[in-house]
Design a protein around this motif. Structure first.
Motif, PDB file in Angstrom:
ATOM      1  N   VAL A 121      52.715   8.342  56.703  1.00 46.51           N
ATOM      2  CA  VAL A 121      53.420   8.680  55.464  1.00 46.51           C
ATOM      3  C   VAL A 121      54.770   7.968  55.409  1.00 46.51           C
ATOM      4  CG1 VAL A 121      54.567  10.586  54.256  1.00 46.51           C
ATOM      5  CG2 VAL A 121      52.250  10.880  55.100  1.00 46.51           C
ATOM      6  N   ARG A 122      55.499   7.956  56.513  1.00 46.50           N
ATOM      7  CA  ARG A 122      56.814   7.290  56.542  1.00 46.50           C
ATOM      8  C   ARG A 122      56.673   5.786  56.287  1.00 46.50           C
ATOM      9  NH1 ARG A 122      61.218   8.786  60.268  1.00 46.50           N
ATOM     10  NH2 ARG A 122      61.817  10.810  59.492  1.00 46.50           N
ATOM     11  N   TYR A 123      55.650   5.186  56.889  1.00 47.07           N
ATOM     12  CA  TYR A 123      55.418   3.754  56.686  1.00 47.07           C
ATOM     13  C   TYR A 123      55.151   3.459  55.212  1.00 47.07           C
ATOM     14  CZ  TYR A 123      52.887  -0.671  56.631  1.00 47.07           C
ATOM     15  OH  TYR A 123      52.461  -1.934  56.318  1.00 47.07           O
ATOM     16  N   MET A 124      54.276   4.271  54.617  1.00 42.28           N
ATOM     17  CA  MET A 124      53.903   4.051  53.212  1.00 42.28           C
ATOM     18  C   MET A 124      55.113   4.215  52.293  1.00 42.28           C
ATOM     19  SD  MET A 124      50.841   3.088  52.961  1.00 42.28           S
ATOM     20  CE  MET A 124      49.234   3.100  53.679  1.00 42.28           C
ATOM     21  N   ILE A 125      55.910   5.234  52.524  1.00 42.69           N
ATOM     22  CA  ILE A 125      57.082   5.460  51.677  1.00 42.69           C
ATOM     23  C   ILE A 125      58.107   4.348  51.883  1.00 42.69           C
ATOM     24  CG2 ILE A 125      59.033   7.005  51.244  1.00 42.69           C
ATOM     25  CD1 ILE A 125      57.160   9.335  51.947  1.00 42.69           C
ATOM     26  N   GLN A 126      58.263   3.940  53.108  1.00 38.67           N
ATOM     27  CA  GLN A 126      59.256   2.907  53.425  1.00 38.67           C
ATOM     28  C   GLN A 126      58.886   1.571  52.780  1.00 38.67           C
ATOM     29  OE1 GLN A 126      59.794   2.481  57.609  1.00 38.67           O
ATOM     30  NE2 GLN A 126      61.737   1.417  57.413  1.00 38.67           N
ATOM     31  N   LYS A 140      47.381  -1.056  56.245  1.00 38.93           N
ATOM     32  CA  LYS A 140      47.501   0.070  57.190  1.00 38.93           C
ATOM     33  C   LYS A 140      46.727   1.297  56.708  1.00 38.93           C
ATOM     34  CE  LYS A 140      50.784  -1.147  60.281  1.00 38.93           C
ATOM     35  NZ  LYS A 140      51.162  -0.690  61.568  1.00 38.93           N
ATOM     36  N   ASN A 141      46.170   1.240  55.526  1.00 38.51           N
ATOM     37  CA  ASN A 141      45.372   2.339  54.987  1.00 38.51           C
ATOM     38  C   ASN A 141      43.974   2.247  55.601  1.00 38.51           C
ATOM     39  OD1 ASN A 141      44.247   4.353  53.488  1.00 38.51           O
ATOM     40  ND2 ASN A 141      44.402   3.314  51.527  1.00 38.51           N
ATOM     41  N   TYR A 142      43.876   2.605  56.887  1.00 42.81           N
ATOM     42  CA  TYR A 142      42.634   2.434  57.638  1.00 42.81           C
ATOM     43  C   TYR A 142      41.499   3.291  57.098  1.00 42.81           C
ATOM     44  CZ  TYR A 142      45.769   0.356  61.083  1.00 42.81           C
ATOM     45  OH  TYR A 142      46.704  -0.414  61.712  1.00 42.81           O
ATOM     46  N   TYR A 143      41.826   4.485  56.655  1.00 42.95           N
ATOM     47  CA  TYR A 143      40.791   5.413  56.207  1.00 42.95           C
ATOM     48  C   TYR A 143      40.444   5.222  54.737  1.00 42.95           C
ATOM     49  CZ  TYR A 143      41.755   7.560  60.664  1.00 42.95           C
ATOM     50  OH  TYR A 143      41.928   7.772  61.996  1.00 42.95           O
ATOM     51  N   ILE A 150      46.582   9.823  49.101  1.00 37.33           N
ATOM     52  CA  ILE A 150      47.859   9.447  49.719  1.00 37.33           C
ATOM     53  C   ILE A 150      48.979  10.309  49.151  1.00 37.33           C
ATOM     54  CG2 ILE A 150      49.544   7.590  49.990  1.00 37.33           C
ATOM     55  CD1 ILE A 150      47.151   5.639  49.965  1.00 37.33           C
ATOM     56  N   LYS A 151      48.958  10.524  47.842  1.00 32.45           N
ATOM     57  CA  LYS A 151      49.979  11.362  47.204  1.00 32.45           C
ATOM     58  C   LYS A 151      49.935  12.776  47.763  1.00 32.45           C
ATOM     59  CE  LYS A 151      51.756  12.690  42.700  1.00 32.45           C
ATOM     60  NZ  LYS A 151      51.593  12.585  41.248  1.00 32.45           N
ATOM     61  N   ARG A 152      48.725  13.294  47.975  1.00 32.82           N
ATOM     62  CA  ARG A 152      48.560  14.636  48.534  1.00 32.82           C
ATOM     63  C   ARG A 152      49.111  14.710  49.954  1.00 32.82           C
ATOM     64  NH1 ARG A 152      43.041  15.279  48.014  1.00 32.82           N
ATOM     65  NH2 ARG A 152      43.289  15.159  45.787  1.00 32.82           N
ATOM     66  N   LYS A 153      48.881  13.667  50.758  1.00 33.77           N
ATOM     67  CA  LYS A 153      49.393  13.640  52.130  1.00 33.77           C
ATOM     68  C   LYS A 153      50.914  13.604  52.132  1.00 33.77           C
ATOM     69  CE  LYS A 153      45.414  11.624  54.415  1.00 33.77           C
ATOM     70  NZ  LYS A 153      44.862  10.536  55.207  1.00 33.77           N
ATOM     71  N   ILE A 154      51.491  12.838  51.219  1.00 33.37           N
ATOM     72  CA  ILE A 154      52.955  12.764  51.123  1.00 33.37           C
ATOM     73  C   ILE A 154      53.526  14.113  50.699  1.00 33.37           C
ATOM     74  CG2 ILE A 154      54.866  11.702  49.843  1.00 33.37           C
ATOM     75  CD1 ILE A 154      53.235   9.081  49.923  1.00 33.37           C
ATOM     76  N   TYR A 157      53.545  16.431  53.623  1.00 31.02           N
ATOM     77  CA  TYR A 157      54.670  16.092  54.495  1.00 31.02           C
ATOM     78  C   TYR A 157      55.979  16.636  53.920  1.00 31.02           C
ATOM     79  CZ  TYR A 157      58.135  13.213  56.903  1.00 31.02           C
ATOM     80  OH  TYR A 157      59.216  12.795  57.617  1.00 31.02           O
ATOM     81  N   LYS A 158      56.147  16.512  52.595  1.00 31.15           N
ATOM     82  CA  LYS A 158      57.361  17.044  51.936  1.00 31.15           C
ATOM     83  C   LYS A 158      57.459  18.558  52.124  1.00 31.15           C
ATOM     84  CE  LYS A 158      57.595  13.759  48.088  1.00 31.15           C
ATOM     85  NZ  LYS A 158      57.472  13.642  46.632  1.00 31.15           N
TER      86      LYS A 158
END
Length: 180
Positions: A121-126, A140-143, A150-154, A157-158
């Motif tokens: 998540v940090r990599y994607m946001i960065q 890097k989106n291996y899956y 991705i939005k749901r995962k972020i 994390y929030k």
């Protein structure tokens, strides 16, 4: 129509199977499984379940412990018989006290995310900010998560680490200002 192959053969006897042990274990009377450690330590295997629970101050039948009052019929009061149940002696009150103390303790929050998910998540946001479509196309989106995944995962994390997320966003803004 031909027969199914192997159906006419007789079954082989399994010499390695201990049939005495199987028979004995099925006949053996199972002891009650006790989940609470306080009850388990105070349990006396020579006494019955009702006797053990009575000694600890617990009830075997909740309907007898707190009886449901009989409803009044058509405005008339129901007569109660003058019998009172005999007081039982509690020989092990510490069991109930320990259980009440344990129940009164606040519950720990065990919500954590895996280190891999946090790094992802940090990599994607960065690298991509709020552009979820770009994140979905990232190498890097291996899956092969979709933008919504991705939005749901972020968002997870929030919710789990709000302070850490705010600090991370603040550090990203600081880096952008330093570059400019």
């Amino acid at each position: 129509m031909p027969k199914a192959k192997g159906k006419s053969r007789r079954q082989k006897y399994s010499y390695n199977l201990n049939r005495k042990r199987l028979y004995r274990s099925a006949r053996r009377r199972a002891a009650p499984r006790i989940a609470c450690s306080h009850i388990r330590h105070a349990w006396d295997p020579t006494k019955s379940v009702a006797q053990n629970l009575a000694e600890m101050g617990l009830s075997e039948d909740p309907n007898k412990a707190i009886p449901i009052p009989k409803k009044q019929l058509l405005g008339m009061e129901v007569e109660s018989d003058g019998r009172q149940q005999g007081k039982k002696i509690v020989r092990k009150p510490y069991v109930v006290n320990e259980m009440e103390y344990e129940a009164s303790l606040p519950e720990k929050k065990s919500n954590t995310l895996s280190r891999d998910l946090i790094d992802y998540v940090r990599y994607m946001i960065q690298n991509h900010g709020e552009n979820y479509k770009e994140m979905a196309r990232d190498e890097k989106n291996y899956y092969q998560d979709t933008p919504k995944q991705i939005k749901r995962k972020i968002n997870v994390y929030k919710n789990f680490y709000p302070d850490e997320y705010k600090d991370f966003i603040a550090s990203l803004k600081q880096e952008k200002m330093d570059v400019q």
